[in-house]
Design a protein around this motif. Structure first.
Motif, PDB file in Angstrom:
ATOM      1  N   VAL A 162       0.855  -1.104   0.110  1.00  0.00           N
ATOM      2  CA  VAL A 162       0.190   0.170   0.069  1.00  0.00           C
ATOM      3  C   VAL A 162       0.790   1.155   0.018  1.00  0.00           C
ATOM      4  O   VAL A 162       0.782   2.239  -0.656  1.00  0.00           O
ATOM      5  N   ARG A 163       1.851   1.225   0.934  1.00  0.00           N
ATOM      6  CA  ARG A 163       2.749   2.113   0.960  1.00  0.00           C
ATOM      7  C   ARG A 163       3.527   2.657  -0.393  1.00  0.00           C
ATOM      8  O   ARG A 163       3.746   3.606  -0.892  1.00  0.00           O
ATOM      9  N   ALA A 164       3.965   1.587  -1.198  1.00  0.00           N
ATOM     10  CA  ALA A 164       4.486   1.582  -2.546  1.00  0.00           C
ATOM     11  C   ALA A 164       3.405   2.347  -3.382  1.00  0.00           C
ATOM     12  O   ALA A 164       4.262   3.015  -4.245  1.00  0.00           O
ATOM     13  N   VAL A 165       2.258   1.917  -3.421  1.00  0.00           N
ATOM     14  CA  VAL A 165       1.138   2.143  -4.280  1.00  0.00           C
ATOM     15  C   VAL A 165       1.161   3.706  -4.275  1.00  0.00           C
ATOM     16  O   VAL A 165       0.959   4.626  -5.167  1.00  0.00           O
ATOM     17  N   LEU A 166       1.022   4.163  -3.003  1.00  0.00           N
ATOM     18  CA  LEU A 166       0.576   5.472  -2.539  1.00  0.00           C
ATOM     19  C   LEU A 166       1.721   6.428  -2.979  1.00  0.00           C
ATOM     20  O   LEU A 166       1.616   7.575  -3.289  1.00  0.00           O
ATOM     21  N   ARG A 167       2.902   5.941  -2.989  1.00  0.00           N
ATOM     22  CA  ARG A 167       4.178   6.707  -3.300  1.00  0.00           C
ATOM     23  C   ARG A 167       4.907   6.551  -4.641  1.00  0.00           C
ATOM     24  O   ARG A 167       6.124   7.069  -4.745  1.00  0.00           O
ATOM     25  N   THR A 168       4.084   5.982  -5.719  1.00  0.00           N
ATOM     26  CA  THR A 168       4.572   5.806  -6.773  1.00  0.00           C
ATOM     27  C   THR A 168       4.716   7.011  -7.453  1.00  0.00           C
ATOM     28  O   THR A 168       3.470   7.802  -7.582  1.00  0.00           O
ATOM     29  N   GLY A 169       5.923   7.385  -7.794  1.00  0.00           N
ATOM     30  CA  GLY A 169       6.010   8.787  -8.646  1.00  0.00           C
ATOM     31  C   GLY A 169       6.374   9.642  -7.750  1.00  0.00           C
ATOM     32  O   GLY A 169       6.804  10.910  -8.167  1.00  0.00           O
ATOM     33  N   VAL A 170       6.416   9.413  -6.242  1.00  0.00           N
ATOM     34  CA  VAL A 170       6.978  10.503  -5.234  1.00  0.00           C
ATOM     35  C   VAL A 170       8.124  10.151  -4.788  1.00  0.00           C
ATOM     36  O   VAL A 170       8.228   9.007  -4.185  1.00  0.00           O
ATOM     37  N   SER A 171       9.073  11.052  -4.709  1.00  0.00           N
ATOM     38  CA  SER A 171      10.705  10.582  -4.363  1.00  0.00           C
ATOM     39  C   SER A 171      10.288  10.930  -2.641  1.00  0.00           C
ATOM     40  O   SER A 171       9.911  11.708  -1.944  1.00  0.00           O
ATOM     41  N   ASP A 172      10.851   9.885  -2.062  1.00  0.00           N
ATOM     42  CA  ASP A 172      11.045   9.783  -0.677  1.00  0.00           C
ATOM     43  C   ASP A 172      11.708  10.852  -0.223  1.00  0.00           C
ATOM     44  O   ASP A 172      13.053  10.995  -0.684  1.00  0.00           O
ATOM     45  N   ALA A 173      11.661  11.438   0.947  1.00  0.00           N
ATOM     46  CA  ALA A 173      12.580  12.470   1.743  1.00  0.00           C
ATOM     47  C   ALA A 173      13.599  11.387   2.466  1.00  0.00           C
ATOM     48  O   ALA A 173      13.490  10.251   2.613  1.00  0.00           O
ATOM     49  N   PRO A 174      14.881  12.182   2.570  1.00  0.00           N
ATOM     50  CA  PRO A 174      15.879  11.351   3.233  1.00  0.00           C
ATOM     51  C   PRO A 174      15.374  10.648   4.358  1.00  0.00           C
ATOM     52  O   PRO A 174      14.551  11.259   5.260  1.00  0.00           O
ATOM     53  N   THR A 175      15.914   9.578   4.578  1.00  0.00           N
ATOM     54  CA  THR A 175      15.685   8.718   6.068  1.00  0.00           C
ATOM     55  C   THR A 175      16.070   9.581   7.292  1.00  0.00           C
ATOM     56  O   THR A 175      17.369  10.070   7.273  1.00  0.00           O
ATOM     57  N   PRO A 176      15.361   9.891   8.312  1.00  0.00           N
ATOM     58  CA  PRO A 176      15.800  10.544   9.396  1.00  0.00           C
ATOM     59  C   PRO A 176      16.774   9.842  10.190  1.00  0.00           C
ATOM     60  O   PRO A 176      16.767   8.566   9.949  1.00  0.00           O
ATOM     61  N   PRO A 177      17.670  10.415  10.872  1.00  0.00           N
ATOM     62  CA  PRO A 177      18.782   9.648  11.741  1.00  0.00           C
ATOM     63  C   PRO A 177      17.897   8.560  12.558  1.00  0.00           C
ATOM     64  O   PRO A 177      18.684   7.645  12.685  1.00  0.00           O
ATOM     65  N   ALA A 178      16.674   8.858  13.037  1.00  0.00           N
ATOM     66  CA  ALA A 178      16.304   7.951  14.092  1.00  0.00           C
ATOM     67  C   ALA A 178      15.896   6.508  13.441  1.00  0.00           C
ATOM     68  O   ALA A 178      15.765   5.583  14.002  1.00  0.00           O
ATOM     69  N   HIS A 179      15.690   6.666  12.122  1.00  0.00           N
ATOM     70  CA  HIS A 179      15.236   5.591  11.164  1.00  0.00           C
ATOM     71  C   HIS A 179      16.830   4.551  10.902  1.00  0.00           C
ATOM     72  O   HIS A 179      16.529   3.370  10.567  1.00  0.00           O
ATOM     73  N   ARG A 180      17.815   5.039  11.155  1.00  0.00           N
ATOM     74  CA  ARG A 180      19.030   4.383  10.823  1.00  0.00           C
ATOM     75  C   ARG A 180      19.546   3.239  11.908  1.00  0.00           C
ATOM     76  O   ARG A 180      19.176   3.341  13.037  1.00  0.00           O
ATOM     77  N   SER A 181      20.201   2.220  11.284  1.00  0.00           N
ATOM     78  CA  SER A 181      20.701   1.293  12.427  1.00  0.00           C
ATOM     79  C   SER A 181      21.493   1.798  13.353  1.00  0.00           C
ATOM     80  O   SER A 181      22.278   2.419  13.157  1.00  0.00           O
ATOM     81  N   PRO A 182      21.101   1.243  14.676  1.00  0.00           N
ATOM     82  CA  PRO A 182      22.051   1.742  15.851  1.00  0.00           C
ATOM     83  C   PRO A 182      23.360   1.110  15.805  1.00  0.00           C
ATOM     84  O   PRO A 182      24.372   1.507  16.433  1.00  0.00           O
ATOM     85  N   GLY A 183      23.494   0.071  14.757  1.00  0.00           N
ATOM     86  CA  GLY A 183      24.788  -0.631  14.848  1.00  0.00           C
ATOM     87  C   GLY A 183      26.029  -0.033  14.565  1.00  0.00           C
ATOM     88  O   GLY A 183      26.978  -0.111  14.806  1.00  0.00           O
ATOM     89  N   ARG A 184      25.833   1.016  13.371  1.00  0.00           N
ATOM     90  CA  ARG A 184      27.120   1.584  12.802  1.00  0.00           C
ATOM     91  C   ARG A 184      27.593   2.527  14.038  1.00  0.00           C
ATOM     92  O   ARG A 184      28.891   2.316  14.209  1.00  0.00           O
ATOM     93  N   PRO A 185      27.136   3.466  14.476  1.00  0.00           N
ATOM     94  CA  PRO A 185      27.624   4.305  15.615  1.00  0.00           C
ATOM     95  C   PRO A 185      28.166   3.561  16.686  1.00  0.00           C
ATOM     96  O   PRO A 185      29.054   4.039  17.497  1.00  0.00           O
ATOM     97  N   ALA A 186      27.312   2.769  17.125  1.00  0.00           N
ATOM     98  CA  ALA A 186      27.431   1.994  18.404  1.00  0.00           C
ATOM     99  C   ALA A 186      28.494   0.926  18.679  1.00  0.00           C
ATOM    100  O   ALA A 186      28.728   0.330  19.671  1.00  0.00           O
ATOM    101  N   ARG A 187      29.120   0.407  17.480  1.00  0.00           N
ATOM    102  CA  ARG A 187      29.686  -0.897  17.518  1.00  0.00           C
ATOM    103  C   ARG A 187      31.140  -0.630  18.356  1.00  0.00           C
ATOM    104  O   ARG A 187      31.831  -1.532  19.002  1.00  0.00           O
TER     105      ARG A 187
END
Length: 412
Positions: A380-405
């Motif tokens: 459903v998300r893909a259908v609604l966003r077809t043709g619409v460019s997503d905004a950059p992923t906010p920092p809160a959505h990034r994997s905690p693994g990289r900065p915390a290792r």
């Protein structure tokens, strides 16, 4: 000096005991219900509870002593709720045990392979929370149904929860559960099984089926990562601590693998109890707060000795009493999940679609509703966003693994 030292130890020791008691009592009935729902007998469910208590105790003791950081572990309560909604899987209890083992292996891989953590973090937060909300919704309805069917037995449980929610919120769920068990003792009387109530471990040889892997292992992994491990890192960061991501995932994943043959479904970073052991409740001296999770670990080992008794009481409970306590325990998680699921306007419809499918409990091609809920939300998300460019992923959505290792005691 000794008197000052004693005072310095009292706060973290007390916080650790309270965290263990609150963490266990607020959700163990959900764990038992989830294990039974996927095919465990009462003895196998009790074994799973014991295994989880022991493995999370060993894991948090190791991490806290090694890093001198107040790292608290817990079992996956959302994962247990997921099992209740999933029900029996193809292959029965052995297949469920196989799914637990695979989920643990995926958690280990998340720590070892940063890209896997990134993949999990790329799942839109509203959809992950909506899936969890849909899984929790049928359980949270239980107090309403039970109150209408058995008001005399269920009303004391609900009233206790409501009163303490106002006066002492931290103890509202444990107290309501204590009242539920008291109701069980009074109502069941001699019907409570009085055989061997000592804790015991029951070994099950795991078995793997495609439907169990898709319908249970994968959703269990996603729910545990998105609803426990990632928030657990965020809670610790908010308190000024940095989680050693790679080692934490390795320890919790290996603990899950070790517990799975005995019925344990998932061990992970704590979120709520992490605030108790890593925050001001554990004392003003930050250098001593690591003592709190170590104390909680010892407390969990003590609690494990009573798992047989508690399982017998739950098994003898009148219909609806224990389910009501479990539903009340999950209301706070449901509220938080709904808030995050519906926060973004552009993802609101996909999130609702995901929630509805998850709450339906349907099984298609032998695969449970949680998997199809996530698929539905993404489609459903893909259908609604077809043709619409997503905004950059906010920092809160990034994997905690990289900065915390890198580990370390405090956040920068």
């Amino acid at each position: 000096m000794p008197e000052t030292s004693d005072r310095g130890l009292a706060a973290p020791v007390t916080a650790g005991v309270v965290a263990a008691v609150v963490g266990f009592s607020s959700s163990f009935v959900v764990v038992l219900a989830g294990l039974v729902a996927v095919g465990a007998t009462a003895a196998q469910a009790a074994s799973g509870l014991v295994a989880l208590c022991v493995m999370q105790a060993l894991g948090m003791a190791w991490l806290s002593l090694r890093h001198r950081v107040p790292l608290a572990l817990a079992w996956s309560t959302p994962g247990a709720a997921l099992m209740v909604s999933t029900g029996a899987v193809t292959g029965g209890w052995p297949a469920a045990v196989g799914a637990f083992l695979v989920a643990g292996a995926l958690i280990v891989l998340t720590g070892l392979v940063p890209r896997l953590g990134d993949l999990v973090a790329s799942i839109p937060v509203p959809l992950a929370r909506a899936m969890l909300a849909g899984v929790l919704l049928p359980l949270c309805v239980e107090p309403v149904v039970a109150l209408a069917d058995s008001p005399a037995e269920v009303a004391p449980v609900v009233l206790t929860w409501l009163v303490l929610l106002r006066l002492a919120p931290r103890w509202a769920v444990p107290a309501s559960l204590a009242v539920a068990l008291l109701v069980v003792v009074v109502a069941a009387g001699d019907q409570v099984a009085t055989g061997d109530l000592a804790p015991s471990l029951t070994l099950t040889t795991p078995h793997w089926t495609a439907s169990a892997l898709l319908g249970l292992a994968l959703p269990l992994y996603v729910v545990t990562m998105a609803s426990q491990n990632v928030p657990g890192v965020a809670v610790m960061a908010g308190l000024g601590w940095r989680v050693p991501w790679r080692e934490a995932m390795s320890v919790t994943g290996l603990a899950t693998i070790a517990a799975s043959p005995f019925g344990g479904h998932a061990v992970n970073l704590a979120a709520i109890t992490a605030a108790m052991t890593g925050g001001p409740d554990a004392g003003p001296d930050r250098e001593r707060r690591w003592i709190a999770p170590v104390t909680a670990a010892v407390s969990y080992l003590v609690i494990a000795a009573g798992c047989g008794v508690l399982t017998a009481l739950v098994a003898a409970a009148p219909e609806g009493v224990v389910q009501s306590a479990a539903g009340l325990a999950l209301l706070g998680v449901l509220a938080a999940s709904l808030r995050e699921a519906l926060a973004e306007d552009e993802d609101r419809v996909p999130a609702v679609a995901c929630l509805v499918v998850a709450a339906s409990g349907v099984t298609v091609l032998g695969v449970g509703a949680a998997f199809w809920a996530l698929v539905t939300g993404l489609v459903v998300r893909a259908v609604l966003r077809t043709g619409v460019s997503d905004a950059p992923t906010p920092p809160a959505h990034r994997s905690p693994g990289r900065p915390a290792r890198r580990g370390g005691r405090r956040a920068a």
